[in-house]
Write a protein that holds these residues in place. Structure first.
Motif, PDB file in Angstrom:
ATOM      1  N   GLY A 117     -42.655  30.615  26.058  1.00  0.00           N
ATOM      2  CA  GLY A 117     -43.273  31.871  26.461  1.00  0.00           C
ATOM      3  C   GLY A 117     -43.196  32.963  25.428  1.00  0.00           C
ATOM      4  N   GLN A 118     -42.713  32.644  24.236  1.00  0.00           N
ATOM      5  CA  GLN A 118     -42.629  33.645  23.175  1.00  0.00           C
ATOM      6  C   GLN A 118     -42.582  32.963  21.806  1.00  0.00           C
ATOM      7  OE1 GLN A 118     -39.007  35.766  23.928  1.00  0.00           O
ATOM      8  NE2 GLN A 118     -37.693  34.009  23.512  1.00  0.00           N
ATOM      9  N   PHE A 119     -42.974  33.720  20.775  1.00  0.00           N
ATOM     10  CA  PHE A 119     -42.915  33.189  19.426  1.00  0.00           C
ATOM     11  C   PHE A 119     -41.467  32.966  19.008  1.00  0.00           C
ATOM     12  CE2 PHE A 119     -47.294  34.763  18.786  1.00  0.00           C
ATOM     13  CZ  PHE A 119     -47.811  33.700  18.045  1.00  0.00           C
ATOM     14  N   PRO A 120     -41.219  32.091  18.036  1.00  0.00           N
ATOM     15  CA  PRO A 120     -39.861  31.955  17.489  1.00  0.00           C
ATOM     16  C   PRO A 120     -39.366  33.303  16.964  1.00  0.00           C
ATOM     17  CG  PRO A 120     -41.265  30.193  16.683  1.00  0.00           C
ATOM     18  CD  PRO A 120     -42.166  31.154  17.403  1.00  0.00           C
ATOM     19  N   ASN A 121     -38.070  33.437  16.829  1.00  0.00           N
ATOM     20  CA  ASN A 121     -37.478  34.717  16.443  1.00  0.00           C
ATOM     21  C   ASN A 121     -38.000  35.186  15.093  1.00  0.00           C
ATOM     22  OD1 ASN A 121     -35.751  36.742  17.417  1.00  0.00           O
ATOM     23  ND2 ASN A 121     -34.240  36.210  15.868  1.00  0.00           N
ATOM     24  N   ARG A 122     -38.355  36.467  15.043  1.00  0.00           N
ATOM     25  CA  ARG A 122     -38.875  37.080  13.810  1.00  0.00           C
ATOM     26  C   ARG A 122     -37.821  37.891  13.076  1.00  0.00           C
ATOM     27  NH1 ARG A 122     -43.111  42.054  13.753  1.00  0.00           N
ATOM     28  NH2 ARG A 122     -43.774  41.978  11.561  1.00  0.00           N
ATOM     29  N   PHE A 123     -36.953  38.557  13.815  1.00  0.00           N
ATOM     30  CA  PHE A 123     -35.889  39.378  13.229  1.00  0.00           C
ATOM     31  C   PHE A 123     -34.558  39.000  13.860  1.00  0.00           C
ATOM     32  CE2 PHE A 123     -39.534  42.514  13.227  1.00  0.00           C
ATOM     33  CZ  PHE A 123     -39.803  42.394  11.877  1.00  0.00           C
ATOM     34  N   PRO A 124     -33.660  38.314  13.145  1.00  0.00           N
ATOM     35  CA  PRO A 124     -33.874  37.689  11.834  1.00  0.00           C
ATOM     36  C   PRO A 124     -34.764  36.460  11.968  1.00  0.00           C
ATOM     37  CG  PRO A 124     -31.694  37.162  12.644  1.00  0.00           C
ATOM     38  CD  PRO A 124     -32.276  38.122  13.635  1.00  0.00           C
ATOM     39  N   PHE A 133     -30.045  30.547   7.946  1.00  0.00           N
ATOM     40  CA  PHE A 133     -28.861  30.350   8.776  1.00  0.00           C
ATOM     41  C   PHE A 133     -27.766  31.377   8.476  1.00  0.00           C
ATOM     42  CE2 PHE A 133     -30.819  26.089   8.571  1.00  0.00           C
ATOM     43  CZ  PHE A 133     -31.019  25.888   9.924  1.00  0.00           C
ATOM     44  N   TYR A 134     -28.003  32.201   7.445  1.00  0.00           N
ATOM     45  CA  TYR A 134     -27.025  33.238   7.104  1.00  0.00           C
ATOM     46  C   TYR A 134     -27.564  34.596   7.538  1.00  0.00           C
ATOM     47  CZ  TYR A 134     -24.260  36.586   4.472  1.00  0.00           C
ATOM     48  OH  TYR A 134     -23.455  37.644   4.117  1.00  0.00           O
ATOM     49  N   THR A 135     -26.775  35.328   8.301  1.00  0.00           N
ATOM     50  CA  THR A 135     -27.131  36.691   8.684  1.00  0.00           C
ATOM     51  C   THR A 135     -25.950  37.597   8.404  1.00  0.00           C
ATOM     52  OG1 THR A 135     -26.391  36.343  10.964  1.00  0.00           O
ATOM     53  CG2 THR A 135     -28.729  35.932  10.485  1.00  0.00           C
ATOM     54  N   THR A 136     -26.238  38.874   8.276  1.00  0.00           N
ATOM     55  CA  THR A 136     -25.179  39.837   7.997  1.00  0.00           C
ATOM     56  C   THR A 136     -25.492  41.160   8.685  1.00  0.00           C
ATOM     57  OG1 THR A 136     -23.970  41.000   6.244  1.00  0.00           O
ATOM     58  CG2 THR A 136     -26.319  40.652   5.885  1.00  0.00           C
ATOM     59  N   GLY A 137     -24.462  41.912   8.954  1.00  0.00           N
ATOM     60  CA  GLY A 137     -24.617  43.257   9.487  1.00  0.00           C
ATOM     61  C   GLY A 137     -24.087  44.286   8.519  1.00  0.00           C
ATOM     62  N   ALA A 138     -23.735  43.856   7.313  1.00  0.00           N
ATOM     63  CA  ALA A 138     -23.139  44.747   6.313  1.00  0.00           C
ATOM     64  C   ALA A 138     -24.144  45.788   5.841  1.00  0.00           C
ATOM     65  CB  ALA A 138     -22.620  43.935   5.132  1.00  0.00           C
ATOM     66  N   ILE A 139     -23.657  47.008   5.604  1.00  0.00           N
ATOM     67  CA  ILE A 139     -24.492  48.094   5.095  1.00  0.00           C
ATOM     68  C   ILE A 139     -24.211  48.215   3.598  1.00  0.00           C
ATOM     69  CG2 ILE A 139     -25.102  50.521   5.298  1.00  0.00           C
ATOM     70  CD1 ILE A 139     -25.778  48.809   7.740  1.00  0.00           C
ATOM     71  N   ILE A 140     -25.012  47.524   2.819  1.00  0.00           N
ATOM     72  CA  ILE A 140     -24.852  47.471   1.368  1.00  0.00           C
ATOM     73  C   ILE A 140     -26.218  47.715   0.741  1.00  0.00           C
ATOM     74  CG2 ILE A 140     -24.237  45.997  -0.606  1.00  0.00           C
ATOM     75  CD1 ILE A 140     -22.370  44.476   1.262  1.00  0.00           C
ATOM     76  N   PRO A 141     -26.305  48.558  -0.295  1.00  0.00           N
ATOM     77  CA  PRO A 141     -27.604  48.838  -0.915  1.00  0.00           C
ATOM     78  C   PRO A 141     -28.364  47.566  -1.301  1.00  0.00           C
ATOM     79  CG  PRO A 141     -25.964  50.363  -1.755  1.00  0.00           C
ATOM     80  CD  PRO A 141     -25.228  49.369  -0.896  1.00  0.00           C
ATOM     81  N   LEU A 142     -29.639  47.539  -0.943  1.00  0.00           N
ATOM     82  CA  LEU A 142     -30.587  46.474  -1.268  1.00  0.00           C
ATOM     83  C   LEU A 142     -30.323  45.149  -0.543  1.00  0.00           C
ATOM     84  CD1 LEU A 142     -31.045  46.942  -5.130  1.00  0.00           C
ATOM     85  CD2 LEU A 142     -32.512  47.792  -3.302  1.00  0.00           C
ATOM     86  N   LEU A 143     -29.174  44.998   0.081  1.00  0.00           N
ATOM     87  CA  LEU A 143     -28.849  43.716   0.709  1.00  0.00           C
ATOM     88  C   LEU A 143     -29.884  43.280   1.744  1.00  0.00           C
ATOM     89  CD1 LEU A 143     -26.786  41.398   0.893  1.00  0.00           C
ATOM     90  CD2 LEU A 143     -25.642  42.698   2.725  1.00  0.00           C
ATOM     91  N   PRO A 144     -30.367  44.174   2.634  1.00  0.00           N
ATOM     92  CA  PRO A 144     -31.332  43.707   3.646  1.00  0.00           C
ATOM     93  C   PRO A 144     -32.695  43.323   3.083  1.00  0.00           C
ATOM     94  CG  PRO A 144     -31.004  46.070   3.816  1.00  0.00           C
ATOM     95  CD  PRO A 144     -29.964  45.578   2.876  1.00  0.00           C
ATOM     96  N   THR A 145     -32.945  43.601   1.813  1.00  0.00           N
ATOM     97  CA  THR A 145     -34.194  43.123   1.210  1.00  0.00           C
ATOM     98  C   THR A 145     -34.071  41.664   0.791  1.00  0.00           C
ATOM     99  OG1 THR A 145     -33.572  43.755  -1.051  1.00  0.00           O
ATOM    100  CG2 THR A 145     -34.657  45.428   0.305  1.00  0.00           C
ATOM    101  N   PHE A 182     -37.325  41.877   6.168  1.00  0.00           N
ATOM    102  CA  PHE A 182     -38.040  40.693   5.690  1.00  0.00           C
ATOM    103  C   PHE A 182     -37.281  40.153   4.481  1.00  0.00           C
ATOM    104  CE2 PHE A 182     -41.201  43.166   7.923  1.00  0.00           C
ATOM    105  CZ  PHE A 182     -41.903  42.209   8.641  1.00  0.00           C
ATOM    106  N   PRO A 183     -36.282  39.296   4.704  1.00  0.00           N
ATOM    107  CA  PRO A 183     -35.428  38.842   3.600  1.00  0.00           C
ATOM    108  C   PRO A 183     -36.190  37.996   2.589  1.00  0.00           C
ATOM    109  CG  PRO A 183     -34.973  37.619   5.621  1.00  0.00           C
ATOM    110  CD  PRO A 183     -35.892  38.723   5.999  1.00  0.00           C
ATOM    111  N   LEU A 184     -36.147  38.425   1.336  1.00  0.00           N
ATOM    112  CA  LEU A 184     -36.918  37.748   0.299  1.00  0.00           C
ATOM    113  C   LEU A 184     -36.507  36.297   0.129  1.00  0.00           C
ATOM    114  CD1 LEU A 184     -39.002  37.824  -1.951  1.00  0.00           C
ATOM    115  CD2 LEU A 184     -37.219  38.680  -3.493  1.00  0.00           C
ATOM    116  N   LEU A 185     -35.211  36.011   0.178  1.00  0.00           N
ATOM    117  CA  LEU A 185     -34.772  34.633  -0.034  1.00  0.00           C
ATOM    118  C   LEU A 185     -35.363  33.694   1.002  1.00  0.00           C
ATOM    119  CD1 LEU A 185     -31.008  35.072  -1.017  1.00  0.00           C
ATOM    120  CD2 LEU A 185     -32.934  34.482  -2.504  1.00  0.00           C
ATOM    121  N   CYS A 186     -35.497  34.154   2.229  1.00  0.00           N
ATOM    122  CA  CYS A 186     -36.042  33.302   3.288  1.00  0.00           C
ATOM    123  C   CYS A 186     -37.537  33.063   3.111  1.00  0.00           C
ATOM    124  CB  CYS A 186     -35.793  33.942   4.651  1.00  0.00           C
ATOM    125  SG  CYS A 186     -34.046  34.207   5.060  1.00  0.00           S
TER     126      CYS A 186
END
Length: 346
Positions: free
Chosen positions: A236-243, A171-183, A193-197
């Motif tokens: 008609g489509q799979f659930p959202n993948r990104f995010p 339920f948490y998403t971000t658009g911040a550009i911070i090193p390693l954050l999108p992992t 592919f967020p590891l916590l999720c």
């Protein structure tokens, strides 16, 4: 979960069932990449297969590597510092190689300081390289928190609590550009592919590393996967993948359990030739080398594959070529390895 179920008895085929599981996942992953990267206007059956592979691949690899961590290990076995760090360093090199290849060959970017900064710090992730970055972070987490992960994965109550907490992070998403954050967490700026999720799959794999698949486990798993496909048919489509949504993450439950049960069943009854398991034993090289090959094909030829049959043949060709390369390399290493001196005659 069954905390008192005995661990499966160690057998010579224990490694084979895990390698077979990873081999199935590699086949699906490579096939999906052929469809997505170098197939021009994929036919419906190819597109459906690619979506299926997308659903099971990342969760499946996390599941498989969790199983590997959770397998009973001999007491007193110690690994040198280099052997502990080596997987993380190889993954880091793989992230950089695949990311630069995609940026330069597919996105056709120029090698500028900003691109180098984005790749090196992983503040931006690049197509078909994202889950390598997440596995790099997972390897570091495993390195420093292995006992904690094993404790969670082997305790059903902790596993349930941590799973719910991890799924809540969707339920948490971000658009911040911070090193390693999108992992780590869901990003709105690019695919990741967020590891916590996704971490529950790794933890569940630890559980199955020392527990059998019971028939009743399929009851909730089939309910989850069935609901996923019902939603997919309705919308008609799979659930959202990104995010990722929770349903996307938990959706392949029945499929992955079936994969594991099938692989254990087969490995316990059939001696699988080692060359057939090569993709599962060398997952990282299969992913990186096939990706770079597909990126180069996009750069020089566009999307040359025009039919599902050709896509299948390309997939098989890539798998055979890489397997043959590994087989030849391992034979060469064995031939050049120093032989132990013969015992003196009495």
């Amino acid at each position: 979960m069954e905390p008192n179920v005995k661990s499966p008895s160690p057998t010579p085929n224990r490694a084979a069932d895990l390698d077979l599981l990873k081999t199935l996942l590699v086949i699906g992953m490579v096939g999906a990449h052929v469809v997505q990267l170098i197939t021009f206007r994929a036919r419906p059956e190819a597109a459906i297969f690619a979506e299926y592979a997308n659903l099971v691949s990342f969760s499946g690899f996390l599941f498989a590597f969790g199983i590997g961590l959770g397998l009973p290990k001999p007491e007193g076995r110690q690994r040198s510092l280099w052997r502990q760090l080596r997987p993380s360093l190889l993954l880091l090199l793989a992230v950089y190689a695949s990311s630069f290849a995609f940026a330069l060959l597919v996105d056709r970017k120029k090698l500028e300081p900003q691109l180098i900064l984005d790749v090196v710090t992983m503040q931006r992730l690049f197509g078909w390289s994202e889950f390598l970055a997440t596995f790099f972070i997972l390897s570091l987490l495993t390195l420093v928190a292995r006992p904690v992960l094993l404790t969670i994965g082997r305790n059903p109550w902790l596993l349930v609590v941590v799973t719910l907490a991890c799924l809540a992070t969707t339920f948490y998403t971000t658009g911040a550009i911070i090193p390693l954050l999108p992992t780590l967490v869901s990003h709105t700026g690019f695919a990741n592919f967020p590891l916590l999720c996704y971490l529950p799959w790794f933890l569940l794999g630890i559980w199955y590393g020392s527990h059998p698949v019971r028939a009743w486990h399929f009851v909730p798993a089939l309910a989850i996967t069935g609901y996923l496909y019902w939603v997919t048919i309705q919308t008609g489509q799979f659930p959202n993948r990104f995010p990722p949504t929770i349903l996307w993450i938990v959706g392949p439950a029945a499929i992955l359990l079936a994969y594991l049960a099938l692989c254990r069943f087969v490995a316990a009854r059939v001696s699988i030739p080692a060359p057939l398991l090569t993709p599962g034993r060398h997952v990282l090289s299969f992913l990186v080398l096939s990706n770079i090959g597909f990126f180069a094909t996009r750069y020089f030829m566009g999307k040359p594959v025009r039919s599902t049959l050709i896509a299948v043949l390309v997939t098989v060709g890539v798998l055979v070529l890489l397997s043959a390369g590994w087989y030849a390399w391992e034979r060469l290493r064995k031939a050049t390895r120093p032989q132990p001196a013969p015992a003196p005659a009495r």
